[in-house]
Write an enzyme that holds these catalytic residues in place. Structure first.
Site, PDB file in Angstrom:
ATOM      1  N   HIS A  69       0.819  -1.215   0.000  1.00  0.00           N
ATOM      2  CA  HIS A  69       0.000   0.000   0.000  1.00  0.00           C
ATOM      3  C   HIS A  69       0.856   1.270   0.000  1.00  0.00           C
ATOM      4  O   HIS A  69       0.329   2.359  -0.204  1.00  0.00           O
ATOM      5  CB  HIS A  69      -0.982  -0.003   1.176  1.00  0.00           C
ATOM      6  CG  HIS A  69      -0.378   0.261   2.525  1.00  0.00           C
ATOM      7  ND1 HIS A  69      -0.060  -0.735   3.422  1.00  0.00           N
ATOM      8  CD2 HIS A  69      -0.038   1.416   3.145  1.00  0.00           C
ATOM      9  CE1 HIS A  69       0.436  -0.207   4.529  1.00  0.00           C
ATOM     10  NE2 HIS A  69       0.465   1.102   4.387  1.00  0.00           N
ATOM     11  N   ASP A  92       0.241  -7.506   1.207  1.00  0.00           N
ATOM     12  CA  ASP A  92       0.685  -6.142   1.499  1.00  0.00           C
ATOM     13  C   ASP A  92       2.211  -6.062   1.603  1.00  0.00           C
ATOM     14  O   ASP A  92       2.758  -5.394   2.481  1.00  0.00           O
ATOM     15  CB  ASP A  92       0.044  -5.603   2.774  1.00  0.00           C
ATOM     16  CG  ASP A  92       0.146  -4.068   2.881  1.00  0.00           C
ATOM     17  OD1 ASP A  92       0.330  -3.418   1.825  1.00  0.00           O
ATOM     18  OD2 ASP A  92       0.067  -3.532   3.999  1.00  0.00           O
ATOM     19  N   SER A 105       4.456   2.311   8.185  1.00  0.00           N
ATOM     20  CA  SER A 105       4.190   1.196   7.283  1.00  0.00           C
ATOM     21  C   SER A 105       5.433   0.839   6.475  1.00  0.00           C
ATOM     22  O   SER A 105       6.061   1.704   5.867  1.00  0.00           O
ATOM     23  CB  SER A 105       3.049   1.549   6.330  1.00  0.00           C
ATOM     24  OG  SER A 105       1.841   1.705   7.017  1.00  0.00           O
TER      25      SER A 105
END
Length: 462
Positions: free
Chosen positions: A103, A133, A209
Protein backbone atom coordinates in the site's frame (compact mmCIF):
# COMPACT_ATOMS: atom_id res chain seq x y z
CA UNK A 1 9.08 3.10 39.19
CA UNK A 2 7.75 1.31 36.07
CA UNK A 3 10.41 2.94 33.87
CA UNK A 4 13.17 1.79 36.23
CA UNK A 5 11.92 -1.79 36.29
CA UNK A 6 11.41 -1.73 32.53
CA UNK A 7 14.95 -0.47 31.96
CA UNK A 8 16.39 -3.22 34.14
CA UNK A 9 14.51 -5.83 32.17
CA UNK A 10 15.19 -4.55 28.68
CA UNK A 11 18.80 -3.41 28.60
CA UNK A 12 20.25 -6.51 27.11
CA UNK A 13 23.79 -5.62 26.17
CA UNK A 14 24.98 -9.22 25.79
CA UNK A 15 22.37 -10.31 23.18
CA UNK A 16 24.20 -8.22 20.59
CA UNK A 17 26.79 -11.00 20.69
CA UNK A 18 24.58 -13.89 21.90
CA UNK A 19 20.94 -14.91 21.43
CA UNK A 20 20.60 -15.69 25.16
CA UNK A 21 18.96 -12.90 27.18
CA UNK A 22 20.08 -11.91 30.69
CA UNK A 23 19.63 -9.24 33.33
CA UNK A 24 22.27 -6.44 33.11
CA UNK A 25 25.12 -6.78 35.60
CA UNK A 26 25.97 -3.14 36.23
CA UNK A 27 24.63 0.41 36.34
CA UNK A 28 26.68 1.14 33.22
CA UNK A 29 24.78 -1.52 31.28
CA UNK A 30 21.45 -0.20 32.53
CA UNK A 31 22.25 3.37 31.49
CA UNK A 32 23.05 2.34 27.95
CA UNK A 33 19.38 1.75 27.09
CA UNK A 34 18.62 0.73 23.53
CA UNK A 35 21.18 3.12 22.06
CA UNK A 36 23.71 0.49 20.87
CA UNK A 37 20.93 -1.56 19.29
CA UNK A 38 19.46 1.48 17.51
CA UNK A 39 22.88 2.51 16.18
CA UNK A 40 23.32 -0.96 14.80
CA UNK A 41 19.90 -1.43 13.20
CA UNK A 42 18.47 1.99 12.34
CA UNK A 43 20.72 2.70 9.30
CA UNK A 44 19.05 -0.22 7.49
CA UNK A 45 15.60 1.39 7.78
CA UNK A 46 14.84 3.92 5.03
CA UNK A 47 12.22 6.53 4.24
CA UNK A 48 10.22 5.98 1.06
CA UNK A 49 8.55 8.70 -0.99
CA UNK A 50 6.25 7.30 -3.69
CA UNK A 51 4.29 9.11 -6.40
CA UNK A 52 1.15 7.65 -7.92
CA UNK A 53 -0.44 9.18 -11.03
CA UNK A 54 -4.12 8.37 -11.51
CA UNK A 55 -6.77 9.55 -13.94
CA UNK A 56 -9.71 11.50 -12.60
CA UNK A 57 -12.75 12.52 -14.60
CA UNK A 58 -14.76 15.67 -14.07
CA UNK A 59 -18.41 14.85 -13.61
CA UNK A 60 -21.39 16.82 -14.82
CA UNK A 61 -24.29 17.11 -12.36
CA UNK A 62 -26.48 15.57 -15.08
CA UNK A 63 -24.36 12.46 -15.61
CA UNK A 64 -26.21 10.47 -12.95
CA UNK A 65 -29.55 11.19 -14.63
CA UNK A 66 -30.66 8.24 -16.80
CA UNK A 67 -32.13 10.56 -19.45
CA UNK A 68 -29.02 12.72 -19.86
CA UNK A 69 -26.46 9.95 -19.28
CA UNK A 70 -25.97 9.05 -22.95
CA UNK A 71 -25.61 12.72 -23.97
CA UNK A 72 -22.60 13.06 -21.68
CA UNK A 73 -20.72 9.97 -22.87
CA UNK A 74 -17.10 11.12 -23.38
CA UNK A 75 -17.93 14.61 -22.10
CA UNK A 76 -15.25 14.71 -19.43
CA UNK A 77 -11.69 13.90 -20.43
CA UNK A 78 -9.55 12.20 -17.78
CA UNK A 79 -7.15 14.49 -15.96
CA UNK A 80 -3.99 13.18 -14.30
CA UNK A 81 -3.97 13.39 -10.53
CA UNK A 82 -0.78 12.97 -8.52
CA UNK A 83 -0.97 11.23 -5.15
CA UNK A 84 2.03 11.15 -2.84
CA UNK A 85 2.63 8.28 -0.44
CA UNK A 86 4.97 8.31 2.53
CA UNK A 87 6.25 5.19 4.25
CA UNK A 88 9.25 3.20 5.34
CA UNK A 89 11.31 0.29 4.11
CA UNK A 90 13.97 -2.13 5.30
CA UNK A 91 17.22 -2.88 3.46
CA UNK A 92 17.71 -6.65 3.28
CA UNK A 93 20.89 -6.95 1.21
CA UNK A 94 24.02 -4.86 0.68
CA UNK A 95 23.19 -4.46 -3.03
CA UNK A 96 19.93 -2.65 -2.31
CA UNK A 97 17.02 -5.07 -2.02
CA UNK A 98 14.40 -3.34 0.14
CA UNK A 99 11.10 -4.61 1.52
CA UNK A 100 8.11 -2.33 2.12
CA UNK A 101 4.31 -2.51 2.05
CA UNK A 102 2.26 -2.83 -1.11
CA UNK A 103 0.00 0.00 0.00
CA UNK A 104 3.07 2.29 0.12
CA UNK A 105 4.73 1.48 -3.23
CA UNK A 106 2.67 -1.15 -5.05
CA UNK A 107 1.00 1.26 -7.50
CA UNK A 108 3.73 3.90 -7.56
CA UNK A 109 5.01 5.39 -10.81
CA UNK A 110 8.01 7.00 -9.13
CA UNK A 111 9.81 5.87 -5.97
CA UNK A 112 12.55 7.69 -4.08
CA UNK A 113 14.36 6.05 -1.14
CA UNK A 114 16.31 8.09 1.41
CA UNK A 115 18.72 6.50 3.89
CA UNK A 116 19.53 7.79 7.38
CA UNK A 117 22.73 9.41 6.09
CA UNK A 118 20.63 11.30 3.47
CA UNK A 119 21.71 9.35 0.44
CA UNK A 120 18.92 9.15 -2.13
CA UNK A 121 18.19 6.36 -4.57
CA UNK A 122 15.64 5.77 -7.28
CA UNK A 123 13.92 2.44 -6.84
CA UNK A 124 11.71 0.09 -8.82
CA UNK A 125 9.27 -2.59 -7.69
CA UNK A 126 10.48 -6.07 -8.67
CA UNK A 127 7.75 -8.09 -6.92
CA UNK A 128 4.55 -6.98 -5.21
CA UNK A 129 1.44 -8.62 -3.82
CA UNK A 130 -1.61 -6.70 -2.65
CA UNK A 131 -3.09 -9.57 -0.63
CA UNK A 132 0.05 -9.91 1.49
CA UNK A 133 0.69 -6.14 1.50
CA UNK A 134 4.35 -6.71 0.65
CA UNK A 135 6.59 -5.30 -2.07
CA UNK A 136 10.23 -5.91 -2.91
CA UNK A 137 12.22 -2.97 -4.31
CA UNK A 138 15.59 -2.79 -5.99
CA UNK A 139 17.59 0.40 -5.47
CA UNK A 140 19.44 1.70 -8.50
CA UNK A 141 23.25 1.81 -8.30
CA UNK A 142 23.35 0.68 -4.67
CA UNK A 143 26.30 -1.09 -3.07
CA UNK A 144 27.66 -1.83 0.41
CA UNK A 145 24.51 -0.72 2.18
CA UNK A 146 23.75 -1.60 5.81
CA UNK A 147 21.08 -4.29 6.05
CA UNK A 148 19.12 -6.29 8.60
CA UNK A 149 19.33 -10.09 8.80
CA UNK A 150 16.05 -12.00 8.77
CA UNK A 151 15.27 -14.04 11.88
CA UNK A 152 13.17 -17.20 11.80
CA UNK A 153 9.87 -15.64 12.86
CA UNK A 154 8.57 -19.03 14.06
CA UNK A 155 11.05 -18.73 16.95
CA UNK A 156 9.49 -15.45 18.17
CA UNK A 157 7.68 -15.70 21.50
CA UNK A 158 5.03 -13.60 23.18
CA UNK A 159 6.66 -11.23 25.66
CA UNK A 160 9.88 -10.67 23.71
CA UNK A 161 11.19 -7.12 23.64
CA UNK A 162 11.01 -5.41 20.26
CA UNK A 163 11.69 -2.07 18.61
CA UNK A 164 9.62 -0.55 15.80
CA UNK A 165 11.64 1.69 13.47
CA UNK A 166 10.03 3.91 10.83
CA UNK A 167 8.97 7.40 9.78
CA UNK A 168 5.65 8.11 11.54
CA UNK A 169 3.71 11.10 10.21
CA UNK A 170 6.79 12.09 8.19
CA UNK A 171 8.57 13.55 11.23
CA UNK A 172 11.76 11.59 10.52
CA UNK A 173 13.12 8.26 11.62
CA UNK A 174 11.65 7.29 14.98
CA UNK A 175 12.18 4.32 17.28
CA UNK A 176 9.53 3.01 19.68
CA UNK A 177 9.81 0.07 22.07
CA UNK A 178 7.41 -2.60 23.23
CA UNK A 179 6.89 -6.33 23.39
CA UNK A 180 5.43 -9.02 21.19
CA UNK A 181 1.80 -8.99 22.32
CA UNK A 182 0.51 -11.92 20.30
CA UNK A 183 1.26 -14.35 17.50
CA UNK A 184 -0.77 -15.99 14.73
CA UNK A 185 -3.12 -13.03 14.32
CA UNK A 186 -5.20 -13.60 11.20
CA UNK A 187 -6.42 -10.96 8.75
CA UNK A 188 -9.79 -10.59 10.51
CA UNK A 189 -8.12 -9.75 13.81
CA UNK A 190 -5.81 -7.26 12.11
CA UNK A 191 -8.51 -5.26 10.42
CA UNK A 192 -8.83 -7.14 7.14
CA UNK A 193 -6.62 -8.52 4.45
CA UNK A 194 -5.11 -11.90 3.75
CA UNK A 195 -2.45 -12.41 6.32
CA UNK A 196 -0.95 -13.85 9.45
CA UNK A 197 0.63 -11.30 11.74
CA UNK A 198 2.81 -10.63 14.75
CA UNK A 199 1.07 -8.27 17.18
CA UNK A 200 3.02 -5.67 19.15
CA UNK A 201 2.32 -2.76 21.48
CA UNK A 202 5.32 -0.79 20.19
CA UNK A 203 3.92 2.51 18.90
CA UNK A 204 3.13 2.27 15.16
CA UNK A 205 1.57 5.21 13.34
CA UNK A 206 0.92 6.26 9.71
CA UNK A 207 4.32 6.42 8.03
CA UNK A 208 5.62 3.44 10.00
CA UNK A 209 4.19 1.20 7.28
CA UNK A 210 6.95 -0.89 5.76
CA UNK A 211 9.32 -0.21 8.65
CA UNK A 212 11.17 -2.72 10.77
CA UNK A 213 10.12 -4.65 13.84
CA UNK A 214 13.39 -5.92 15.32
CA UNK A 215 14.37 -8.03 18.31
CA UNK A 216 17.07 -7.28 20.89
CA UNK A 217 19.72 -8.74 18.59
CA UNK A 218 18.88 -6.33 15.79
CA UNK A 219 17.35 -9.07 13.62
CA UNK A 220 14.24 -8.38 11.58
CA UNK A 221 11.27 -10.35 12.86
CA UNK A 222 8.57 -8.50 10.92
CA UNK A 223 7.56 -5.63 8.64
CA UNK A 224 5.10 -3.20 10.20
CA UNK A 225 1.92 -3.06 8.18
CA UNK A 226 -1.19 -1.82 10.01
CA UNK A 227 -2.79 -0.84 13.29
CA UNK A 228 -6.17 -1.15 14.97
CA UNK A 229 -7.24 2.34 15.94
CA UNK A 230 -10.37 4.49 16.07
CA UNK A 231 -8.40 7.73 16.01
CA UNK A 232 -5.84 6.88 13.34
CA UNK A 233 -2.98 6.97 15.85
CA UNK A 234 -1.35 4.22 17.87
CA UNK A 235 -3.50 2.55 20.50
CA UNK A 236 -0.94 -0.14 21.27
CA UNK A 237 -2.31 -2.69 18.78
CA UNK A 238 0.01 -2.92 15.81
CA UNK A 239 0.70 -5.72 13.37
CA UNK A 240 3.79 -6.85 11.48
CA UNK A 241 4.17 -9.31 8.61
CA UNK A 242 6.44 -12.17 9.80
CA UNK A 243 10.00 -12.33 8.46
CA UNK A 244 9.50 -15.85 7.12
CA UNK A 245 7.00 -14.54 4.57
CA UNK A 246 9.39 -11.72 3.68
CA UNK A 247 12.09 -14.34 3.07
CA UNK A 248 9.86 -16.16 0.58
CA UNK A 249 9.19 -12.88 -1.25
CA UNK A 250 12.91 -12.21 -1.54
CA UNK A 251 13.54 -15.73 -2.79
CA UNK A 252 10.87 -15.50 -5.48
CA UNK A 253 12.10 -12.06 -6.57
CA UNK A 254 15.64 -13.42 -6.91
CA UNK A 255 14.25 -16.26 -9.02
CA UNK A 256 12.79 -13.71 -11.42
CA UNK A 257 9.11 -14.10 -10.49
CA UNK A 258 6.88 -11.37 -11.94
CA UNK A 259 3.96 -12.35 -9.72
CA UNK A 260 4.06 -13.73 -6.17
CA UNK A 261 3.00 -17.36 -6.23
CA UNK A 262 1.28 -19.24 -3.43
CA UNK A 263 0.84 -23.00 -3.31
CA UNK A 264 -2.73 -24.00 -4.10
CA UNK A 265 -4.64 -25.83 -1.39
CA UNK A 266 -7.83 -26.45 -3.38
CA UNK A 267 -9.85 -26.68 -0.20
CA UNK A 268 -11.97 -24.67 2.18
CA UNK A 269 -11.99 -25.19 5.92
CA UNK A 270 -13.11 -23.92 9.28
CA UNK A 271 -11.59 -23.65 12.77
CA UNK A 272 -12.47 -26.30 15.32
CA UNK A 273 -14.56 -24.91 18.19
CA UNK A 274 -15.61 -26.75 21.35
CA UNK A 275 -18.90 -28.09 19.92
CA UNK A 276 -17.24 -29.28 16.72
CA UNK A 277 -14.41 -30.89 18.67
CA UNK A 278 -16.94 -32.79 20.79
CA UNK A 279 -18.80 -34.02 17.69
CA UNK A 280 -15.52 -35.22 16.18
CA UNK A 281 -14.47 -36.98 19.38
CA UNK A 282 -11.49 -34.67 19.94
CA UNK A 283 -10.23 -33.91 23.46
CA UNK A 284 -9.34 -30.31 22.60
CA UNK A 285 -10.67 -27.82 20.02
CA UNK A 286 -7.61 -27.59 17.80
CA UNK A 287 -6.82 -27.68 14.12
CA UNK A 288 -8.78 -26.93 10.96
CA UNK A 289 -11.63 -29.04 9.55
CA UNK A 290 -11.68 -29.64 5.79
CA UNK A 291 -15.21 -28.67 4.72
CA UNK A 292 -14.76 -28.81 0.93
CA UNK A 293 -12.14 -30.25 -1.39
CA UNK A 294 -11.56 -29.75 -5.10
CA UNK A 295 -10.96 -33.01 -7.03
CA UNK A 296 -7.74 -31.56 -8.50
CA UNK A 297 -6.42 -30.44 -5.09
CA UNK A 298 -2.97 -31.80 -4.15
CA UNK A 299 -4.53 -32.69 -0.79
CA UNK A 300 -7.15 -34.87 -2.48
CA UNK A 301 -4.36 -36.61 -4.42
CA UNK A 302 -2.42 -37.11 -1.16
CA UNK A 303 -5.33 -38.90 0.52
CA UNK A 304 -7.16 -36.15 2.41
CA UNK A 305 -10.96 -36.03 2.41
CA UNK A 306 -13.79 -33.80 3.58
CA UNK A 307 -14.15 -34.21 7.35
CA UNK A 308 -10.43 -34.66 8.01
CA UNK A 309 -8.74 -32.31 10.48
CA UNK A 310 -5.33 -30.73 9.89
CA UNK A 311 -3.52 -29.83 13.12
CA UNK A 312 0.08 -29.08 12.07
CA UNK A 313 2.13 -28.02 9.06
CA UNK A 314 5.86 -28.77 9.22
CA UNK A 315 5.57 -29.11 12.99
CA UNK A 316 3.77 -25.77 13.47
CA UNK A 317 0.23 -25.67 14.87
CA UNK A 318 -2.55 -24.39 12.60
CA UNK A 319 -6.00 -23.46 13.83
CA UNK A 320 -7.54 -21.56 10.91
CA UNK A 321 -7.46 -21.31 7.09
CA UNK A 322 -5.26 -18.14 7.15
CA UNK A 323 -2.70 -19.94 9.33
CA UNK A 324 -2.57 -22.87 6.91
CA UNK A 325 -2.23 -20.57 3.89
CA UNK A 326 0.68 -18.85 5.65
CA UNK A 327 2.37 -22.15 6.51
CA UNK A 328 2.03 -23.41 2.96
CA UNK A 329 3.40 -20.16 1.57
CA UNK A 330 6.50 -20.06 3.75
CA UNK A 331 7.16 -23.74 3.01
CA UNK A 332 8.03 -22.52 -0.47
CA UNK A 333 6.77 -23.23 -3.96
CA UNK A 334 8.06 -26.55 -5.28
CA UNK A 335 8.75 -28.03 -1.85
CA UNK A 336 6.94 -30.73 0.10
CA UNK A 337 5.34 -29.86 3.42
CA UNK A 338 4.33 -32.33 6.11
CA UNK A 339 0.74 -32.12 7.36
CA UNK A 340 -0.67 -33.92 10.39
CA UNK A 341 -4.07 -35.37 9.48
CA UNK A 342 -6.49 -36.46 12.18
CA UNK A 343 -9.12 -38.97 11.06
CA UNK A 344 -11.17 -41.09 13.48
CA UNK A 345 -8.86 -40.05 16.30
CA UNK A 346 -5.71 -41.22 14.50
CA UNK A 347 -2.90 -38.83 13.62
CA UNK A 348 -1.09 -39.45 10.34
CA UNK A 349 1.78 -37.40 8.87
CA UNK A 350 1.32 -36.86 5.12
CA UNK A 351 3.59 -35.08 2.66
CA UNK A 352 1.89 -32.73 0.18
CA UNK A 353 3.54 -31.05 -2.81
CA UNK A 354 3.40 -27.25 -2.80
CA UNK A 355 2.33 -26.42 -6.37
CA UNK A 356 0.44 -23.64 -8.13
CA UNK A 357 -3.16 -24.10 -9.20
CA UNK A 358 -3.40 -25.92 -12.57
CA UNK A 359 -5.00 -24.18 -15.56
CA UNK A 360 -7.01 -27.30 -16.35
CA UNK A 361 -9.39 -27.18 -18.09
CA UNK A 362 -8.05 -24.01 -19.77
CA UNK A 363 -9.77 -20.82 -18.62
CA UNK A 364 -9.92 -19.48 -22.21
CA UNK A 365 -10.98 -15.92 -21.34
CA UNK A 366 -13.04 -14.05 -23.94
CA UNK A 367 -13.71 -10.31 -24.12
CA UNK A 368 -16.80 -9.17 -26.00
CA UNK A 369 -15.96 -6.60 -28.71
CA UNK A 370 -18.03 -3.67 -29.94
CA UNK A 371 -19.85 -5.85 -32.50
CA UNK A 372 -21.31 -8.15 -29.83
CA UNK A 373 -23.89 -7.74 -27.09
CA UNK A 374 -22.51 -6.25 -23.86
CA UNK A 375 -19.21 -4.93 -25.30
CA UNK A 376 -16.36 -5.08 -22.78
CA UNK A 377 -17.75 -8.09 -20.91
CA UNK A 378 -14.88 -10.50 -20.12
CA UNK A 379 -15.62 -14.08 -19.07
CA UNK A 380 -13.58 -17.23 -18.46
CA UNK A 381 -14.17 -20.86 -17.61
CA UNK A 382 -14.07 -21.64 -13.89
CA UNK A 383 -10.97 -23.74 -13.14
CA UNK A 384 -8.43 -24.03 -10.29
CA UNK A 385 -6.50 -20.92 -11.41
CA UNK A 386 -9.69 -18.83 -11.40
CA UNK A 387 -10.77 -20.26 -8.04
CA UNK A 388 -7.38 -19.47 -6.50
CA UNK A 389 -7.48 -15.85 -7.68
CA UNK A 390 -11.13 -14.97 -7.05
CA UNK A 391 -12.27 -15.59 -3.49
CA UNK A 392 -15.94 -15.18 -4.45
CA UNK A 393 -15.88 -18.23 -6.75
CA UNK A 394 -17.09 -21.32 -4.81
CA UNK A 395 -15.12 -24.54 -4.50
CA UNK A 396 -15.57 -26.74 -6.42
CA UNK A 397 -17.63 -25.24 -9.22
CA UNK A 398 -18.28 -25.26 -12.94
CA UNK A 399 -19.67 -22.65 -15.27
CA UNK A 400 -18.23 -19.38 -16.48
CA UNK A 401 -17.06 -16.50 -14.29
CA UNK A 402 -17.30 -12.78 -15.02
CA UNK A 403 -13.80 -11.30 -14.87
CA UNK A 404 -14.96 -7.82 -15.90
CA UNK A 405 -18.59 -6.85 -16.57
CA UNK A 406 -17.61 -3.92 -18.79
CA UNK A 407 -19.69 -0.74 -18.85
CA UNK A 408 -22.80 -2.34 -20.41
CA UNK A 409 -22.64 -5.49 -18.33
CA UNK A 410 -22.35 -3.40 -15.16
CA UNK A 411 -25.48 -1.47 -16.15
CA UNK A 412 -27.28 -4.76 -16.65
CA UNK A 413 -26.35 -5.77 -13.10
CA UNK A 414 -23.38 -8.08 -13.65
CA UNK A 415 -20.43 -7.97 -11.23
CA UNK A 416 -16.89 -9.32 -11.34
CA UNK A 417 -16.90 -12.74 -9.67
CA UNK A 418 -20.41 -13.68 -10.79
CA UNK A 419 -20.58 -17.30 -11.97
CA UNK A 420 -22.94 -17.67 -14.94
CA UNK A 421 -24.70 -21.03 -14.77
CA UNK A 422 -27.32 -20.60 -17.51
CA UNK A 423 -28.65 -18.10 -20.05
CA UNK A 424 -32.35 -18.25 -20.97
CA UNK A 425 -32.48 -21.76 -19.51
CA UNK A 426 -29.53 -23.12 -21.49
CA UNK A 427 -26.58 -24.40 -19.41
CA UNK A 428 -23.29 -22.51 -19.70
CA UNK A 429 -20.07 -24.55 -19.63
CA UNK A 430 -17.55 -22.48 -21.61
CA UNK A 431 -16.93 -18.81 -22.48
CA UNK A 432 -17.98 -19.50 -26.08
CA UNK A 433 -21.39 -20.62 -24.76
CA UNK A 434 -21.95 -17.17 -23.28
CA UNK A 435 -21.02 -15.50 -26.57
CA UNK A 436 -23.34 -17.70 -28.64
CA UNK A 437 -26.28 -17.66 -26.24
CA UNK A 438 -26.11 -13.87 -25.90
CA UNK A 439 -26.12 -13.47 -29.70
CA UNK A 440 -29.13 -15.79 -29.99
CA UNK A 441 -31.03 -14.37 -27.01
CA UNK A 442 -32.95 -11.63 -28.76
CA UNK A 443 -33.88 -8.58 -26.73
CA UNK A 444 -34.63 -10.29 -23.42
CA UNK A 445 -32.01 -12.07 -21.35
CA UNK A 446 -32.41 -14.16 -18.18
CA UNK A 447 -29.18 -15.27 -16.49
CA UNK A 448 -28.86 -17.77 -13.65
CA UNK A 449 -25.97 -16.57 -11.47
CA UNK A 450 -24.10 -17.60 -8.35
CA UNK A 451 -22.93 -14.54 -6.41
CA UNK A 452 -21.18 -14.66 -3.01
CA UNK A 453 -23.07 -17.72 -1.80
CA UNK A 454 -26.45 -16.79 -3.29
CA UNK A 455 -28.28 -18.06 -6.38
CA UNK A 456 -29.69 -15.17 -8.40
CA UNK A 457 -31.71 -14.74 -11.58
CA UNK A 458 -30.76 -11.57 -13.47
CA UNK A 459 -33.19 -10.27 -16.10
CA UNK A 460 -32.50 -7.39 -18.47
CA UNK A 461 -33.24 -6.14 -21.97
CA UNK A 462 -30.62 -5.45 -24.64
Amino acid sequence: MFRTIFAILVILWAPLASAETRIPNSQAEISLGFAPLVKQAAPAVVNIYAKIVTEQRQRSPFMSDPFFDEFFQGFAKPRPRVQNSLGSGVILTADGIVVSNYHVVGMATEIRVVTTDRREYNARVVLADKASDLAILQLDDAAELPFLPLRDSDSVEVGELVLAVGNPFGVGQTVSSGIVSGLARSGSAAGGGLGYFIQTDAAINPGNSGGALIDVNGDLIGVNTRIVSRSGGSNGIGFAIPANLVREFVQQSRNGAEEFMRPWAGMSGQPIDADLAASLGMDLPEGMLISDLHPASPFAKAGFAVGDVITKVDGEVVNSPPEMVFRMTVAGMGSEAEFIRVRDGTETPIKVAMKPAPDDPPANPIQFDEHTTLPGLTVARVNPVIISRMASVPLPDDGVVVLDPGPYGARAGLQAGDVIRAINGAKVSAPTDVLKLMQDSGRRVAMDLFRRGQILKLRFRL
